[in-house]
Write a protein that holds these residues in place. Structure first.
Motif, short mmCIF file in Angstrom:
data_model
loop_
_atom_site.label_atom_id
_atom_site.label_comp_id
_atom_site.label_asym_id
_atom_site.label_seq_id
_atom_site.Cartn_x
_atom_site.Cartn_y
_atom_site.Cartn_z
N THR A 10 -28.52 64.41 57.97
CA THR A 10 -27.40 63.64 58.49
C THR A 10 -26.61 64.44 59.51
OG1 THR A 10 -27.21 62.47 56.37
CG2 THR A 10 -25.31 62.39 57.86
N ALA A 11 -26.38 65.73 59.22
CA ALA A 11 -25.64 66.57 60.17
C ALA A 11 -26.43 66.73 61.47
CB ALA A 11 -25.36 67.93 59.54
N PHE A 12 -27.75 66.92 61.36
CA PHE A 12 -28.60 67.08 62.54
C PHE A 12 -28.59 65.81 63.38
CE2 PHE A 12 -32.78 66.51 64.56
CZ PHE A 12 -32.82 67.64 65.38
N ALA A 13 -28.75 64.65 62.70
CA ALA A 13 -28.75 63.38 63.42
C ALA A 13 -27.40 63.12 64.09
CB ALA A 13 -29.09 62.24 62.45
N SER A 14 -26.32 63.48 63.38
CA SER A 14 -24.98 63.29 63.95
C SER A 14 -24.79 64.14 65.19
CB SER A 14 -23.93 63.65 62.90
OG SER A 14 -22.62 63.51 63.42
N ALA A 15 -25.29 65.39 65.15
CA ALA A 15 -25.17 66.28 66.31
C ALA A 15 -26.02 65.78 67.47
CB ALA A 15 -25.56 67.69 65.92
#
Length: 214
Positions: A176-181
């Motif tokens: 989720t953090a990677f996709a958000s970034a």
């Protein structure tokens, strides 16, 4: 070993159950999207700690009390529902930090300290009596009736379930953090994600408050 049978089926079933969306997944995704993967991982660790409380409680028979005592179930249910609603209200009331600051200081969603994030994950899990009843109903199906130490077998299976759950939860946090970034989610979008999750928590709290023992 330990009187456990059909371990492969237990592992596969546990993974499928962990993948099903719920308040834990929502909380992890929200924290990862708004505050980075570390916040998501800390949330997952808090959830894992709460799960171990349920495992140990079920192993020594406390969960049986929730299954048989309406008063005990209702106390835990209402405390848990109140806490989830309180978390939801906090998310709904969140505002952008530095909203009135100069343009060079962009507004961002409020960042919670890791200890509070951990406590939030822990309490949303441990105060849900449905989780306790789930372990009481699910895990014994994989323990032999003549197992020499049923409590130990229960704890072993609970640890396996929790370990698999932590793999999924931490993977969800990082993804989720990677996709958000990658998507470069704007602070205002992250704030509304926080608020949408807050609204869902209000619904989940109401659902928990209306839950009955099964």
């Amino acid at each position: 070993m330990f009187g456990i049978h059909d371990l492969t089926l237990f592992i596969v079933s546990g993974l499928l159950l962990n993948i099903m969306p719920g308040p834990d997944s929502l909380l992890i995704m929200t924290r990862s999207a708004t505050q980075g993967w570390r916040a998501g991982v800390v949330t997952a660790l808090g959830i894992g700690a709460g799960t171990m409380v349920h495992v140990l409680a079920a192993a020594i028979g406390l969960s049986a009390l929730l299954a048989t005592s309406a008063a005990a179930f209702n106390v835990v249910k209402w405390v848990g529902a109140a806490y989830i609603v309180w978390c939801g209200i906090g998310m709904l009331r969140a505002k952008l930090k530095n909203a009135d600051a100069p343009a060079q200081a962009p507004a961002t969603p409020p960042r919670l300290p890791y200890r509070r994030i951990f406590a939030q994950g822990f309490l949303t899990n441990v105060l849900n009596p449905k989780v306790a009843l789930f372990f009481l109903a699910f895990v014994p199906q994989f323990i032999d009736a003549d197992a020499p130490n049923k409590a130990l077998a229960f704890i072993v299976l609970g640890c396996i379930f929790n370990f698999n759950g932590m793999l999924w939860c931490n993977g969800l946090a990082v993804f989720t953090a990677f996709a958000s970034a990658r998507l470069q989610v704007k602070p205002s979008v992250a704030l509304w994600l926080n608020r949408v999750t807050g609204g869902l928590f209000l619904l989940l709290g109401a659902r928990l408050a209306l839950a009955e023992r099964t």
